[in-house]
Design a protein around this motif. Structure first.
Motif, short mmCIF file in Angstrom:
data_model
loop_
_atom_site.label_atom_id
_atom_site.label_comp_id
_atom_site.label_asym_id
_atom_site.label_seq_id
_atom_site.Cartn_x
_atom_site.Cartn_y
_atom_site.Cartn_z
N CYS A 1 -28.60 69.71 62.85
CA CYS A 1 -28.97 70.99 62.22
C CYS A 1 -27.71 71.59 61.61
CB CYS A 1 -29.60 71.94 63.25
SG CYS A 1 -31.19 71.37 63.88
N CYS B 1 -23.87 69.64 64.66
CA CYS B 1 -24.18 70.98 64.14
C CYS B 1 -22.88 71.55 63.58
CB CYS B 1 -24.76 71.87 65.24
SG CYS B 1 -26.41 71.38 65.77
N ILE C 1 -26.83 80.44 67.72
CA ILE C 1 -27.89 80.10 68.66
C ILE C 1 -27.68 80.88 69.94
CG2 ILE C 1 -26.71 78.03 69.55
CD1 ILE C 1 -29.82 76.97 69.53
N GLY D 1 -32.00 73.41 57.20
CA GLY D 1 -32.14 74.76 56.67
C GLY D 1 -32.18 75.84 57.73
N GLN D 2 -32.32 75.45 58.99
CA GLN D 2 -32.37 76.41 60.10
C GLN D 2 -30.98 76.99 60.32
OE1 GLN D 2 -35.50 76.60 61.69
NE2 GLN D 2 -34.75 78.44 62.67
N THR D 3 -30.85 78.33 60.24
CA THR D 3 -29.52 78.94 60.40
C THR D 3 -29.34 79.65 61.73
OG1 THR D 3 -30.26 80.94 59.27
CG2 THR D 3 -29.20 79.24 57.90
N SER D 4 -30.43 80.13 62.32
CA SER D 4 -30.34 80.89 63.55
C SER D 4 -31.53 80.57 64.45
CB SER D 4 -30.30 82.39 63.23
OG SER D 4 -30.22 83.15 64.41
N ILE D 5 -31.27 80.45 65.74
CA ILE D 5 -32.34 80.17 66.70
C ILE D 5 -32.14 81.06 67.92
CG2 ILE D 5 -33.29 78.45 68.29
CD1 ILE D 5 -32.66 76.35 66.13
N PHE E 1 -31.39 69.77 68.75
CA PHE E 1 -30.94 70.42 67.52
C PHE E 1 -29.94 69.54 66.77
CE2 PHE E 1 -32.09 73.71 70.57
CZ PHE E 1 -33.02 74.44 69.83
N PHE F 1 -36.03 70.10 67.04
CA PHE F 1 -35.63 70.61 65.73
C PHE F 1 -34.65 69.66 65.04
CE2 PHE F 1 -36.90 74.26 68.21
CZ PHE F 1 -37.62 75.04 67.32
N CYS G 1 -33.11 69.73 61.21
CA CYS G 1 -33.58 70.92 60.48
C CYS G 1 -32.38 71.58 59.81
CB CYS G 1 -34.30 71.89 61.41
SG CYS G 1 -35.87 71.29 62.02
N LEU H 1 -27.08 75.45 61.09
CA LEU H 1 -27.16 76.33 62.25
C LEU H 1 -25.82 77.01 62.52
CD1 LEU H 1 -29.19 77.18 64.48
CD2 LEU H 1 -28.32 75.29 65.85
#
Length: 170
Positions: free
Chosen positions: A31, A54, A37, A10-14, A28, A5, A8, A34
């Protein structure tokens, strides 16, 4: 998968599924969006750069099964305020938490024998740190630039403090 990832923004939660054993190199990294997680208990290894940069990550729960935190794994995570490293961890890699400027609290577990080179370098928010009795080596620049440090207790078992381990701790 390595770099799965990476970048990424725009990824806020995984939420990773149970069964994942390893977080790959730079998985990650970068990110920046984020904030949350969830790492499953099945994970035993967090590789180098896994969460590097991050910047929005504020807290992390490292599962009890993790034995190794790779180099720069959480480096540059400027939003991290608190980290609990579980008892099973035996290795904190080079720069693992380097430049985590908001980090005010860190628990280093018993069982760690070596605090890696630049592991907490530039963690300006750290005011106090407890080094467990199991530690025998504090590598170079381990806490360099930790300008907020006001007290530290070095355990009796420490036999080696490398160059600049506490350099710039004004």
């Amino acid at each position: 998968e390595e770099s799965a990832f990476e970048g990424c923004v725009g990824q806020t939660s995984i939420v990773m599924p149970e069964g994942v054993k390893e977080i790959g190199r730079d998985a990650f990294s970068g990110c920046t969006g984020l904030t949350n997680i969830v790492i499953p208990d099945s994970v035993t290894e967090i590789n180098g750069g896994a969460f590097f940069g991050c910047t929005s990550l504020t807290s992390i729960v490292i599962p009890k099964g993790v034995t190794e935190i790779g180099e720069s794994a959480f480096g540059g995570c400027v939003g991290l305020t608190s980290v609990v490293i579980p008892e099973g961890v035996t290795e904190i890699g080079w720069g693992a938490f380097k430049d985590c400027t908001s980090l005010t609290s860190i628990v280093i577990p018993k069982g760690i024998t070596e605090i890696g080179e630049s592991a907490f370098s530039g963690c300006t928010g750290l005011t106090n740190i407890v080094i467990p009795n199991s530690v025998t080596v504090i590598m170079s620049s381990a806490f360099s630039g930790c300008t907020g440090l006001t007290g530290i207790v070095i355990p009796e078992g420490v036999t080696e403090i490398d160059c600049g381990a506490f350099g710039g701790c004004t």
